[in-house]
Write an enzyme that holds these catalytic residues in place. Sequence first.
Site, PDB file in Angstrom:
ATOM      1  N   HIS A 178       0.714  -1.122  -0.078  1.00  0.00           N
ATOM      2  CA  HIS A 178       0.067  -0.182  -0.395  1.00  0.00           C
ATOM      3  C   HIS A 178       0.923   1.280  -0.341  1.00  0.00           C
ATOM      4  CE1 HIS A 178      -3.599   1.943   0.945  1.00  0.00           C
ATOM      5  NE2 HIS A 178      -2.539   2.949   1.864  1.00  0.00           N
ATOM      6  N   GLU A 179       1.399   1.438   1.173  1.00  0.00           N
ATOM      7  CA  GLU A 179       2.464   2.506   1.124  1.00  0.00           C
ATOM      8  C   GLU A 179       3.754   2.812  -0.463  1.00  0.00           C
ATOM      9  OE1 GLU A 179       1.429   4.492   3.232  1.00  0.00           O
ATOM     10  OE2 GLU A 179       0.887   3.731   4.262  1.00  0.00           O
ATOM     11  N   HIS A 182       1.899   4.251  -2.611  1.00  0.00           N
ATOM     12  CA  HIS A 182       2.001   5.667  -2.581  1.00  0.00           C
ATOM     13  C   HIS A 182       3.137   6.168  -3.058  1.00  0.00           C
ATOM     14  CE1 HIS A 182      -2.206   5.769  -0.909  1.00  0.00           C
ATOM     15  NE2 HIS A 182      -1.494   5.666   0.569  1.00  0.00           N
TER      16      HIS A 182
HETATM   17 ZN   LIG Z   1      -2.443   5.301   2.493  1.00  0.00          ZN
END
Ligand SMILES: [Zn+2]
Length: 290
Positions: A178-179, A182
């Site tokens: 997830h990170e 980003h």
């Molecule tokens: Zn996030």
Amino acid sequence: MSDEQTFTRRCATHDVSTGDRARMAEMESNFRSRTRIAEADLSVTIPVAFVHIVDGDMGSITQAQRTEQMEVMNKAFEPMRISFRHDENEVVEINNPDFFTMGHGSLNERNCKSQHQVISPQKGLNFYTANPGGGLLGWATFPHEMAGDPDMDGVVMKFGTLPGGDTSPYNLGLTAVHEVGHWLGLYHTFQDGCFGNGDEVVDTPSHAGPNFGKPEDAGQPWNACNPSEACPIHNYMNYVDDDWMNEFTQGQIDRAWAQIGMFRRDLLVSTSRGAVTPGMVPDLGEEIAW
Ligand SMILES: [Zn+2]
């Protein structure tokens, strides 16, 4: 004494302002039509350096956990044609109680990253582990922020989120996926809820807010803004449990490649560490200034 604690996924990656997102959307659209980078079928291997912040015995990460974390990332990003590799020579452990509990945007975070960045942010990913507290599982910086503030680039992960860690049900290494999403320019699928342009990706239906846990797909719209659409309940950029995440959409893949081409293009240059792109990198033109 049992140290049981229930966690709800919380990511501290900051929201990009509405104005900046609109500007970004226009830049990306221009860049993609000019370079056709999303259609170029590129692949890349990104070097990763691990920086483990510990407080005495707390926070240590084993080599087996690193290896498993990389496997989880490589599986998730394979459809994106992005892989990761790390070298055990580029793993450092820093014993510092202040840095161990660094908060997002704190002076401790800045000092920690300024002093302990291992790999040039243009050439790879600095992957920090710590124990930020406040229920936070992690955060990342966005590609367009690197040039102006290279010291802060990278991802910070609560140490228990790595495979084998103690933050069940968020201990299978998907927080890192997830990170890193980003870090490659993706927003949350629930960005802006039912207002505005959502996550700027056309094939992730907009939804009112995060989905948690393991929402079963029984044809329910959950909190989709358009009841005829289904929430992206398996998307890596949502807030569901680790074992419920298994999808990046084609729109997210295309966006990540545009973001690499605009702001992380040095990853596409061959290095001794293996950040190699087979095939032809399209002419990316002048450096994009944010
Ligand atoms: Zn996030």
